[in-house]
Design a protein around this motif. Sequence first.
Motif, short mmCIF file in Angstrom:
data_model
loop_
_atom_site.label_atom_id
_atom_site.label_comp_id
_atom_site.label_asym_id
_atom_site.label_seq_id
_atom_site.Cartn_x
_atom_site.Cartn_y
_atom_site.Cartn_z
N LEU A 13 52.88 36.17 73.56
CA LEU A 13 52.98 37.53 72.43
C LEU A 13 54.63 37.44 72.25
N ALA A 14 55.28 37.28 72.57
CA ALA A 14 56.55 37.05 72.32
C ALA A 14 57.01 35.80 71.74
N VAL A 65 62.79 47.98 69.46
CA VAL A 65 62.24 47.45 70.36
C VAL A 65 60.68 47.86 70.72
N THR A 66 60.38 46.60 71.21
CA THR A 66 58.89 46.78 70.73
C THR A 66 58.24 45.43 72.18
N PHE A 67 57.43 44.95 72.58
CA PHE A 67 56.38 44.67 73.69
C PHE A 67 56.01 43.78 72.85
N ASP A 68 55.94 42.79 75.18
CA ASP A 68 55.17 41.81 74.52
C ASP A 68 53.51 41.86 75.50
N HIS A 69 54.55 42.99 76.53
CA HIS A 69 53.02 44.10 77.11
C HIS A 69 53.82 45.67 77.41
N GLU A 70 52.32 46.44 78.01
CA GLU A 70 52.82 47.33 78.08
C GLU A 70 53.15 48.15 79.11
N HIS A 71 53.60 47.48 80.01
CA HIS A 71 53.67 47.87 81.42
C HIS A 71 54.67 48.66 81.89
#
Length: 378
Positions: A13-14, A65-71
């Motif tokens: 996703l990133a 800041v953002t994310f490729d996953h929710e962990h």
Amino acid sequence: MVLRVGVIGGGQLARMMVPAAVELGLDIRVLAEGPGMSAAIAATAEGDYHDAETVLAFARDVDVVTFDHEHVPQDVLAVLRDAGVAVHPGPGPLAVAQDKITMRRRLTELGLPVPDWAAVHDAEELRAFLAEHGGRVVVKTPRGGYDGKGVRVVTDPADVEDWFIAAAEVGGEQALLAEELVPFTRELAQSVARRPSGEIVAWPLVETTQRAGVCAEVIAPAPSSAGRVADVAEAIAVRVAEELGVTGVLAVELFQTDDERILVNELAMRPHNTGHWSIDGATTSQFEQHLRAVLDLPLGATGAKAAVAVMVNVLGGPADGDLAARYPAALAAFPEAKYHFYGKSPRPGRKIGHVTVTGDDVDDVVYRARAAAAHFDD
Ligand code: ADP
């Protein structure tokens, strides 16, 4: 001044945010878990996202800041927030996405339609839930599951004894999520994107097919979904995004039942596999939109560019591991197909890429997308 986005997590996703960032003229940086990740092409840092210092050092050099996953753990997110870092989606909505019991609880509080569920703490509670739901239910681990890995159809508490033992070792609430086994006629997914300042847009509703809990195919828009089904799905996703304060892309996985109920299965607060079709099939892809949204920039048009787009995942890849050998025949046979590979080595069941075909006739497009993707599988 160039806008800088930092993505935590170096998966596909990133990776797929990178071309969108390049086109928009953004500076994208990725904190990858280690070498050789999908997003290694843009990884400017490697490190453990569980470590607050590592994440904070990465975050100091970006605008958001953002994310490729929710962990990313809540205590790490709290450090970022306390340091004044812009984090989208924020810790509040992410807490709901991180734990399936929390998710069910919040959706139930909001009065949104979900499968019957219970947090079960031991075999006795699960036995009672089984008795109330026809002796066959779905049990899920609340955290860390993906691609169906934390999902089992259960007829006896012994089927998840290992999970009860593992939950007890971890501590905390120590519960598993039990759900009615929904007799769905099909699965759907509705993606929306929301900016911190409130603007929200929705893509067309899509139909998804899972095999062994893993997304296999997506048809956009979902066949026979004009009218009420699409309206209901969009209203649910918009409500979730607004009530939870989600920023960026939100994907809502849904079940449609034969009595025309729409139930929420899962929420993902990031670009999602069911939205990959949008790269080739929509005016604005979910990856570009996510970047716009987390930067609080005006959102792009979400309309489909063709009557139908079909995305087929390449799961596993060739048994001999030689992906490159498959390119000539595939690319020659389906020059209209768009191929996306994630820089991952083939392994049984692993999502290593996807193929999207667009066109006018659903059956024809499904056929071509499947055939093009099949060139990369055995
Ligand atoms: P993951 O987080 O691993 O993707 P999900 O909760 O999305 O797990 O479940 C994966 C798949 O399992 C779903 O797409 C659906 O096909 C099936 N599934 C999950 N929950 C249920 C349910 N309550 N009833 C019937 N099928 C379910």
